[in-house]
Motif scaffolding. Sequence first.
Motif, PDB file in Angstrom:
ATOM      1  N   LYS A  39      45.789  27.519  42.001  1.00  0.00           N
ATOM      2  CA  LYS A  39      44.824  27.875  43.031  1.00  0.00           C
ATOM      3  C   LYS A  39      43.843  26.736  43.249  1.00  0.00           C
ATOM      4  N   ALA A  40      43.367  26.598  44.485  1.00  0.00           N
ATOM      5  CA  ALA A  40      42.326  25.610  44.755  1.00  0.00           C
ATOM      6  C   ALA A  40      41.075  25.965  43.967  1.00  0.00           C
ATOM      7  N   ASN A  41      40.412  24.942  43.455  1.00  0.00           N
ATOM      8  CA  ASN A  41      39.164  25.112  42.701  1.00  0.00           C
ATOM      9  C   ASN A  41      39.333  26.038  41.500  1.00  0.00           C
ATOM     10  N   SER A  42      40.420  25.855  40.794  1.00  0.00           N
ATOM     11  CA  SER A  42      40.695  26.702  39.630  1.00  0.00           C
ATOM     12  C   SER A  42      39.659  26.508  38.532  1.00  0.00           C
ATOM     13  N   LYS A  43      39.442  27.578  37.799  1.00  0.00           N
ATOM     14  CA  LYS A  43      38.596  27.543  36.603  1.00  0.00           C
ATOM     15  C   LYS A  43      39.510  27.576  35.381  1.00  0.00           C
ATOM     16  N   ILE A  44      39.322  26.611  34.475  1.00  0.00           N
ATOM     17  CA  ILE A  44      40.190  26.443  33.307  1.00  0.00           C
ATOM     18  C   ILE A  44      39.411  26.773  32.038  1.00  0.00           C
ATOM     19  N   LEU A  75      40.097  21.665  40.604  1.00  0.00           N
ATOM     20  CA  LEU A  75      39.420  22.551  39.671  1.00  0.00           C
ATOM     21  C   LEU A  75      37.918  22.498  39.882  1.00  0.00           C
ATOM     22  N   SER A  76      37.289  23.630  39.671  1.00  0.00           N
ATOM     23  CA  SER A  76      35.844  23.723  39.848  1.00  0.00           C
ATOM     24  C   SER A  76      35.107  23.761  38.530  1.00  0.00           C
ATOM     25  N   GLN A  77      35.821  24.092  37.435  1.00  0.00           N
ATOM     26  CA  GLN A  77      35.149  24.280  36.153  1.00  0.00           C
ATOM     27  C   GLN A  77      36.174  24.207  35.035  1.00  0.00           C
ATOM     28  N   ILE A  78      35.779  23.632  33.915  1.00  0.00           N
ATOM     29  CA  ILE A  78      36.612  23.662  32.712  1.00  0.00           C
ATOM     30  C   ILE A  78      35.702  23.900  31.511  1.00  0.00           C
ATOM     31  N   TYR A  96      38.822  33.277  34.415  1.00  0.00           N
ATOM     32  CA  TYR A  96      39.486  31.978  34.527  1.00  0.00           C
ATOM     33  C   TYR A  96      40.871  32.110  35.148  1.00  0.00           C
ATOM     34  N   ASP A  97      41.227  31.101  35.947  1.00  0.00           N
ATOM     35  CA  ASP A  97      42.529  31.070  36.607  1.00  0.00           C
ATOM     36  C   ASP A  97      43.609  30.480  35.708  1.00  0.00           C
TER      37      ASP A  97
END
Length: 246
Positions: A39-44, A75-78, A96-97
């Motif tokens: 997904k666009a801007n995934s959170k990991i 990604l938007s966040q990890i 989280y994605d």
Amino acid sequence: MKLFLTSNIGGIQEEKGRRVPCALDSSNHFTKLLQKYWKANSKILIISSDPENEEINDKFKALYEAAFKISGFSLSQIDVCDRRNENKFADMLYDYDVLILAGGHVPTENNFFVRLRLKELIKSYDGIAIGISAGSMNSSDVVYAQPELDSEAVDPEYKRYLKGLNLTNISILPHFQRVKDLSIGGLRVLEDISLPDSKVRPFYALVDGSYIFVENNKTTLYGEAYLLKDGTIEKVCEKDKKMLLD
């Protein structure tokens, strides 16, 4: 859930004695298949294999953040889950994605997964999960925890079979291109450990760049891999090939 069980996803290389980020390993169409579900801007969320080692966990978080971006993943966040936030894990997980089950020492990671109640909680997770090395090993219903240390190889009390996350019934041995020629505790890994242990339970040995993908109860093996079973070894798949597993 889209489950990727890998030996090594790349993304980190040694340069002048230090780890630096690089592109993920695209062998056997790994990054192409992963992009299909991304997904666009995934959170990991990286689930640590060594929850007490905050410094190394933060370093790997930074390295993987750069590696995914280098490889064109949005990604938007990890974040990383370790002892600092494990008490919040049940509330965090579903935000989280992408979950990354980190590589490391199998029994140590297995114990942390138990602490997190990950086996129970992950049943309701509907994103992408990526196992790396130990993370892939601990994803099985029965984990083959092949000895990694000299002391483990010669310890008759060392537990080589552990309860895992039950995301697959396939046991995995990663980094086979390297470990097959090693000796641990005076024992040859392949001849004295892996092959005898395969009489207890079969497992698939993956070289780096190979992986297993599970979706909708369909399991596909990508790349060079070997089946160790009943004390024998058979090459079952080649690089750039794939096969369905039962």
